[in-house]
Scaffold this motif. Structure first.
Motif, short mmCIF file in Angstrom:
data_model
loop_
_atom_site.label_atom_id
_atom_site.label_comp_id
_atom_site.label_asym_id
_atom_site.label_seq_id
_atom_site.Cartn_x
_atom_site.Cartn_y
_atom_site.Cartn_z
N LYS A 59 46.95 54.79 58.46
CA LYS A 59 47.29 55.86 59.41
C LYS A 59 48.69 56.43 59.24
O LYS A 59 48.87 57.65 59.18
N GLN A 60 49.69 55.56 59.18
CA GLN A 60 51.06 56.03 59.11
C GLN A 60 51.38 56.61 57.73
O GLN A 60 50.96 56.06 56.72
N PRO A 61 52.13 57.71 57.66
CA PRO A 61 52.42 58.35 56.36
C PRO A 61 53.08 57.41 55.35
O PRO A 61 52.86 57.54 54.15
N GLN A 62 53.88 56.46 55.84
CA GLN A 62 54.59 55.55 54.93
C GLN A 62 53.80 54.29 54.61
O GLN A 62 54.32 53.39 53.95
N SER A 63 52.55 54.20 55.03
CA SER A 63 51.73 53.01 54.80
C SER A 63 51.49 52.79 53.31
O SER A 63 51.29 53.74 52.54
N ARG A 64 51.48 51.50 52.91
CA ARG A 64 51.26 51.16 51.51
C ARG A 64 50.41 49.89 51.41
O ARG A 64 50.37 49.07 52.33
N VAL A 65 49.76 49.76 50.26
CA VAL A 65 48.96 48.58 49.94
C VAL A 65 49.50 47.97 48.66
O VAL A 65 49.76 48.67 47.68
N ASN A 66 49.68 46.67 48.69
CA ASN A 66 50.14 45.92 47.52
C ASN A 66 49.02 45.00 47.07
O ASN A 66 48.52 44.20 47.86
N ILE A 67 48.60 45.13 45.82
CA ILE A 67 47.50 44.32 45.27
C ILE A 67 48.04 43.50 44.11
O ILE A 67 48.67 44.04 43.19
N ARG A 68 47.77 42.20 44.15
CA ARG A 68 48.22 41.32 43.06
C ARG A 68 47.08 40.41 42.63
O ARG A 68 46.52 39.68 43.44
N PHE A 69 46.74 40.49 41.36
CA PHE A 69 45.78 39.57 40.75
C PHE A 69 46.55 38.46 40.04
O PHE A 69 47.43 38.74 39.23
N ASN A 70 46.21 37.24 40.34
CA ASN A 70 46.79 36.10 39.65
C ASN A 70 45.65 35.26 39.10
O ASN A 70 45.23 34.27 39.70
N GLY A 71 45.11 35.69 37.95
CA GLY A 71 43.97 35.01 37.35
C GLY A 71 44.38 34.10 36.22
O GLY A 71 45.55 34.04 35.83
N SER A 116 38.73 32.92 37.40
CA SER A 116 39.16 32.14 38.56
C SER A 116 40.63 32.44 38.82
O SER A 116 41.36 32.89 37.94
N GLY A 117 41.04 32.17 40.04
CA GLY A 117 42.40 32.50 40.47
C GLY A 117 42.34 33.16 41.82
O GLY A 117 41.36 33.00 42.57
N TYR A 118 43.37 33.94 42.13
CA TYR A 118 43.45 34.52 43.47
C TYR A 118 43.84 35.99 43.44
O TYR A 118 44.56 36.45 42.55
N LEU A 119 43.31 36.70 44.43
CA LEU A 119 43.66 38.09 44.68
C LEU A 119 44.42 38.15 45.99
O LEU A 119 43.94 37.65 47.02
N TYR A 120 45.60 38.75 45.95
CA TYR A 120 46.43 38.89 47.14
C TYR A 120 46.53 40.36 47.51
O TYR A 120 46.84 41.20 46.66
N VAL A 121 46.27 40.67 48.77
CA VAL A 121 46.37 42.04 49.26
C VAL A 121 47.29 42.07 50.46
O VAL A 121 47.10 41.30 51.42
N VAL A 176 42.11 36.00 48.73
CA VAL A 176 40.73 35.61 48.44
C VAL A 176 40.66 35.13 46.99
O VAL A 176 41.50 35.46 46.17
N GLU A 177 39.64 34.35 46.70
CA GLU A 177 39.45 33.90 45.33
C GLU A 177 38.88 35.01 44.47
O GLU A 177 38.11 35.85 44.93
N ILE A 178 39.28 35.03 43.22
CA ILE A 178 38.71 35.97 42.26
C ILE A 178 37.26 35.57 42.00
O ILE A 178 36.96 34.40 41.78
N VAL A 179 36.35 36.55 42.02
CA VAL A 179 34.94 36.24 41.80
C VAL A 179 34.46 36.59 40.40
O VAL A 179 33.51 35.99 39.90
N SER A 180 35.10 37.56 39.75
CA SER A 180 34.66 37.91 38.40
C SER A 180 35.82 38.35 37.49
O SER A 180 35.70 38.29 36.28
N GLY A 181 36.91 38.83 38.08
CA GLY A 181 38.01 39.37 37.29
C GLY A 181 37.79 40.82 36.88
O GLY A 181 38.66 41.41 36.24
#
Length: 303
Positions: free
Chosen positions: A58-70, A115-120, A134-139
């Motif tokens: 909603k907010q104009p300055q909103s952001r999403v950070n996605i990190r895969f650690n597989g 295998s590994g983790y996804l961080y959002v 959450v856990e990585i399901v396929s990469g």
């Protein structure tokens, strides 16, 4: 076709649809980071996914950070995307290349790891950011982000992401997000219909390569379900907010001793932004200025 994001609704507001074309910005990332084919696909899918996830904030300055650690050879993937349509990102090992998978396609899953983790992390623009793991399901990126949406946000979702890259560079990239909103979550017939239509698709990039526009893709998927395409399309781009002043601020945090060591051994400092690959040079005079600033700040704190 310009990089852009388009929103739509269907089924009397029971379905939310967002489509994004990211061909040019994915090519920009490929060139900046000198990405291999499989690294381009992995980062490109994640950047498109980041823009799609940020699109409902909603907010104009909103952001999403996605990190895969597989556990794959590509190492980590980090992407930062905003509601404003900007996105940036990088992979730990951009030079990694793998043979095609069993389907003859780029082996993104093998590169990221199975295998590994996804961080959002969702920064809504105020208060503390919301983080989920959450856990990585396929990469394969799309499967993993869909898993995140279902498990962490409890939103039935279908996510298609794709990047086509060849000897001439990136020629098609983007993604499609379809979500069943709370008012329709109990409509099993609607959910089944949506699943069957998405399942019949052979990917997202083949649609772009066939010359389909985002409105045409929406029309084919949802045209008989009271489709309403919002009139405003949003431009999206690869953009990094790094500046030389920010680099100097980071160097200043190293302290006097480290800065003096850089002056004596290297006659300055060089810093590279991980997100965009921009290289910054700080001269010995500029480092000396930072040391002077630190000393003044200490004196002021004592007085």
């Amino acid at each position: 076709m310009a990089d852009q994001l388009i929103r739509a609704t269907a089924a009397d507001g029971g379905i939310r649809a967002v489509g994004v074309i990211t061909t040019r910005l994915t090519e920009a990332a490929r060139m900046r980071h000198r990405l291999s084919y499989v690294a381009t696909a992995a980062l490109g899918r994640t950047m498109a996914g980041g823009l799609l996830l940020a699109s409902n904030m909603k907010q104009p300055q909103s952001r999403v950070n996605i990190r895969f650690n597989g556990d794959g050879p590509l190492g980590g993937i980090l992407v930062d995307a905003g509601l404003d349509g900007t996105v940036r990102g990088y992979v730990d090992h951009p030079e990694i290349e793998l043979p095609p998978n069993a389907l003859g396609k780029l082996d993104v899953g093998g590169a990221v790891g199975h295998s590994g983790y996804l961080y959002v992390v969702r920064d809504v623009g105020y208060g503390y950011p919301y983080s989920s793991t959450v856990e990585i399901v396929s990469g394969e990126v799309g499967d993993d982000l869909s898993h995140y949406l279902v498990t962490s946000e409890q939103t039935p979702s279908a996510l298609l992401l794709g990047v086509f890259v060849g000897a001439e560079g990136v020629t098609a990239a983007g993604g499609l997000l379809l979500q069943v909103m709370p008012k329709a979550e109990r409509d099993e017939a609607l959910i089944s219909l949506l699943e069957s239509r998405v399942g019949a698709l052979k990917g997202f990039t083949p649609l772009l390569q066939a010359g389909k526009t985002l409105p045409q893709i929406f029309e084919e998927l949802l045209g008989d379900l009271d489709l309403q395409i919002l009139p405003e399309s949003q431009m999206v781009q690869f953009h990094c907010g790094c500046t030389f002043q920010r680099v100097l601020g980071a160097l200043k945090m190293l302290g006097e001793d480290e800065l003096q060591d850089m002056i004596e051994k290297d006659d300055g400092a060089e810093a590279t932004c991980h997100f965009c690959g921009q290289v910054y040079q700080a001269s010995s005079e500029e480092l000396a200025q930072l040391i002077g600033d630190l000393r003044r700040e200490k004196q002021e704190a004592r007085s």
